[in-house]
Every structure is written in structure tokens, then in C-alpha cells.
Scaffold this motif. Sequence first.
Motif, PDB file in Angstrom:
ATOM      1  N   THR A 140      44.089  41.233  33.496  1.00 54.64           N
ATOM      2  CA  THR A 140      45.361  41.719  34.016  1.00 54.64           C
ATOM      3  C   THR A 140      45.958  43.047  33.430  1.00 54.64           C
ATOM      4  O   THR A 140      46.780  43.682  33.696  1.00 54.64           O
ATOM      5  N   THR A 148      40.277  41.880  43.842  1.00 60.49           N
ATOM      6  CA  THR A 148      40.099  40.646  43.843  1.00 60.49           C
ATOM      7  C   THR A 148      38.900  40.197  43.071  1.00 60.49           C
ATOM      8  O   THR A 148      38.202  41.247  42.405  1.00 60.49           O
ATOM      9  N   THR A 195      43.504  36.945  36.783  1.00 67.08           N
ATOM     10  CA  THR A 195      44.166  37.523  37.710  1.00 67.08           C
ATOM     11  C   THR A 195      44.801  36.484  38.684  1.00 67.08           C
ATOM     12  O   THR A 195      45.648  37.083  39.495  1.00 67.08           O
ATOM     13  N   ASN A 215      46.492  43.758  44.666  1.00 69.47           N
ATOM     14  CA  ASN A 215      46.001  43.213  43.782  1.00 69.47           C
ATOM     15  C   ASN A 215      44.240  42.870  44.067  1.00 69.47           C
ATOM     16  O   ASN A 215      43.905  42.597  45.215  1.00 69.47           O
ATOM     17  N   ARG A 219      40.486  44.403  47.405  1.00 68.15           N
ATOM     18  CA  ARG A 219      41.865  44.679  47.060  1.00 68.15           C
ATOM     19  C   ARG A 219      42.749  44.057  48.393  1.00 68.15           C
ATOM     20  O   ARG A 219      42.739  44.575  49.536  1.00 68.15           O
ATOM     21  N   TYR A 228      44.259  46.570  35.256  1.00 67.21           N
ATOM     22  CA  TYR A 228      44.341  46.929  36.806  1.00 67.21           C
ATOM     23  C   TYR A 228      44.163  48.489  37.234  1.00 67.21           C
ATOM     24  O   TYR A 228      43.428  48.577  38.306  1.00 67.21           O
ATOM     25  N   THR A 248      36.701  42.906  40.463  1.00 66.01           N
ATOM     26  CA  THR A 248      37.146  42.825  38.749  1.00 66.01           C
ATOM     27  C   THR A 248      35.944  42.444  38.005  1.00 66.01           C
ATOM     28  O   THR A 248      35.617  43.037  36.793  1.00 66.01           O
ATOM     29  N   ARG A 251      47.619  34.930  38.756  1.00 66.65           N
ATOM     30  CA  ARG A 251      48.796  35.077  38.081  1.00 66.65           C
ATOM     31  C   ARG A 251      49.682  33.734  38.139  1.00 66.65           C
ATOM     32  O   ARG A 251      50.223  33.237  37.218  1.00 66.65           O
ATOM     33  N   ASP A 288      48.749  43.328  48.847  1.00 72.25           N
ATOM     34  CA  ASP A 288      49.428  43.478  47.460  1.00 72.25           C
ATOM     35  C   ASP A 288      49.462  44.194  46.815  1.00 72.25           C
ATOM     36  O   ASP A 288      49.911  44.433  45.536  1.00 72.25           O
TER      37      ASP A 288
END
Length: 470
Positions: A76, A179, A44, A177, A172, A79, A183, A46, A175
Motif C-alpha cells: 500500500t 490488482t 492491497t 487500485n 487497475r 501505489y 503489484t 484493504r 477505482d
Amino acid sequence: MKVRTRFAPSPTGYLHLGGARTALFCWLFARKHKGEFVLRVEDTDRERSTDESVQAILDGMQWLGLDYDEGPFFQTERYDRYNEVIDQLIESGHAYRCYCSKERLDEMREQAIAEKRKPRYDGTCRERTDAEAGVDPVIRFKTPLDGKVVIDDLVKGTIEIDNAELDDLVIRRSDGNPTYNLTVVVDDADMEISHVIRGDDHINNTPRQIHIFNAMGVATPAFAHLPMILGDDGKRMSKRHGAVSVMQYESDGILPHAMLNYLARLGWSHGDQEIFTMQELLGLFEIEDCQRSGSVFDKTKLLWVNQQHMATLSDDELGAALSDVMASKSIPTENGPAISKVAAVLKDRAQSFAEMADQAGIFYQDAVELDEKAAKKQLRPVALPVLESVHTKLGSTDQWQAESLKSVLEDIAQEMDIGFGKIGQPLRVAITGSGASPDIGDTLELIGKARSLARIASAIEVVKARADAG
Ligand code: GLU
């Protein structure tokens, strides 16, 4: 309950010793309990995750023989699932949108530090129901305000953490994503992981993760946190201590089984036994036998363990491994004796195949480079008649086998009335370039007649030149 473990590396570098040991313990535990072992790539981050790292991790696991039953899964690619869970958590009141600005959070942190308090989110948005226009909120997990979390860690024992110590972590980012703590829990829940075995650098995350499991209504897995691997200064192992990719050990000629044996002993023990076959490890490994504190990486011991495993290989197996390392070091092996014979005579003299490869070069080169010190000591004028006689007698020998070659040398010693060493040592330097080699008969046999004679002849020239120079 079916035992299912997972190895969950972040692909931000190679597979290092700590990661490999975690993978090994997860694998051993799953195999021992006839369970399953899952590989999950936590990519994650990236910016720092790379395809090369993913490949390095896969290569490392393959080299070590740590096969997995499922995966590799990539975070990834999941999501949608994480967002689904996050939405459910908001829905069920376990998570909330937080609109606090960075400035406000920074201010809060600075004030806490100034007042010597642990910085933590103050819960401003915890009960907020209205949205703030134009602000993308983060999603925070609503940590219980009182009570405590109890972890019955299989390695560390019981650990208790007051919920008051934990703040409402972001699950989260603004943006969008998710965390790490979110996850990991969604994956461990979905992948039905029964035992989370990982480094103790994650122990602070565990109470947070347990809260998320609870909020999802999923049973928590068992936890086992492994102590860190330390460098010889007692600090956590890092590049500075020579913490390299496990693949570096392959090029250094360490056997994968020796590596696994050594890694197993870094943090786990069974009495004072040091050498284990894979079968033994699988039979004896108990997570409860892991030690609680860190263990120090010791390259000398790794080499010793490797040598013990090398000693159990057949000459053909030794030859095959030696040949691989010779190839990777670009040392040609076409022109010379069978590699298994070379490996057989060198096996007691090398702790790794890299060391063996360095010693094996003399059997395949046309000429050798003389070690200066050895030459100075052994290729002196007194050695001239010795080497000349050896050259003549060996030149007329047809029986080029260790035993008969040795008896030729013994005859010369008797004839010249000198000790065997006075022949053996200059001869050794002449044909190998150095003062150390396996048995002189074996060495001569493997180097072969033509090369041995040529090397003795050029040593004779060296002695002569030295005599001339006075
Ligand atoms: N991805 C984490 C790491 O590489 C491991 C997470 C876990 O095992 O829970 O450190």
C-alpha cells in the motif's frame, strides 16, 4: 546472479502452516545460496488486511527464526510506483483502457457459461483509442493472442499454457487500485527477486505474470510452486483440520526448530531422514527435492519430531522452555523444586512442553487432586498398613534423595513381605494423584518431604473413610 527470494503474505489472518512453510523454503533457499530474503506484506486488499495480521505474521516469523534481510515492505506504500508502471504499459501499447460496463461483462460471462465456454473478455476495447465520457475505465493488460508461455518450474517441471487460454486481465480497477498480478510483478522486478517460491495455488497466475515481466522488459525470475499442505481427508488444509496459527504451536510447547524440521519434511525430503538440525537443513535443502504433490499434515508426527528435538536439549534449556509454557498456562512455579530438575525427569514422558507442563503441576501445588479411577484401584483398605508404614518411615528420613528414599521403600517391602509394586503404586497415587509418574524416588525427591508426607496423610484418610463406608 544474486539469489533473492521473498515471502509475500497477505495480512488477512495469522501465519498458518502453509505460509510458514513457504517462508521457510524461501529462507532456506536464500541462506543456502548466500543470497537475500525479503519480506513483503501484500496488503492491497484493504478491507481484509489488518494490523493484527501483520503483527501475527511478524511474530510467527520471529518465533521460527526466519530472519529477513529487507522489509517488511508494504504494497500500500507503493501505489505511485504501480501507477507509474501501468502508465508506461499503456504508453508502450501493452495495456489499454476498457470502458465496458459491468452489465456488458456480466452478459458476456453468462453467455459463455451457457455455451459451456470459458468466460473471458472479448477484447472490445483492445484497439479503442477514444475515451468514453463519464466512465472511469479499468486498465487491462494486452495478452498476446497466440503463442504460448512455457514455465520451467523448479518443482513441477515444464508447464505450457496457450496464450489463447488467457484473457486480458484487469491490472487497475476503475477505482484506481492496481490488482494483485500487477503489484506482484512490479515488486518482484523492483526488488530483483531471482526465485519466486510460493504455493501452487498461484500457478494459474504465473503465465499472466510472465507476460507482464516481458512487457516491462524485465527478465523473469525462476519459479518454484510448492504443493499444498493437506488435511487427513486429502483436502486442502483449513481451519476445519486444525490449521491454526503457528503461534498456537508455541503455546502448545512445540520447539521452533522442531516446527521448522517438521515443515521442511512437508513437501521436501532427503532420503528417509526425519530429524534435521538447522545446519543440516541448510546444507541439504535443494528446491528440486521438493515433491510435486500435496503432503498431509500429521500432528502425531509433529509431536514425535518435537520429542526428538527436546531430547537434544540440556536440562537448563528444557527448564527454560518448560518455565515459559508454565507461565503462559498460569501454573505457578515459585514454590517447589528447580524447574530444570523437573524438566529432566519428565523429558522422556512428554512430547511437548504443554504436555510436560500439565505433568509438572504436581511439583508446585500444595495438594493434588486424586484421579478417581486410580484412587479406586490403589487406595483400598489393603493399602492402609502400607501407607501408614511409608508415612512413618519417610517421616523419620533425613536423606531426602531419590536413591535413599527408594531404599527406605525397599526395606518396607521386605519387612512386610510384599512386592515393591504394592508399595509404589498406592504411594504414587497418594503423592501425584494419578497412576503414572516418573520414577517414584525422583518423584518423592522433587515433591519434597513436607508435601509428600501431607499427601500420604490425606490418602490415608481417604482409605480410612472408604473402609468405614464398607
Ligand atoms: N500474497 C499472496 C498470498 O498471500 C502471495 C503472492 C505470491 O507469493 O506471489 O497468497
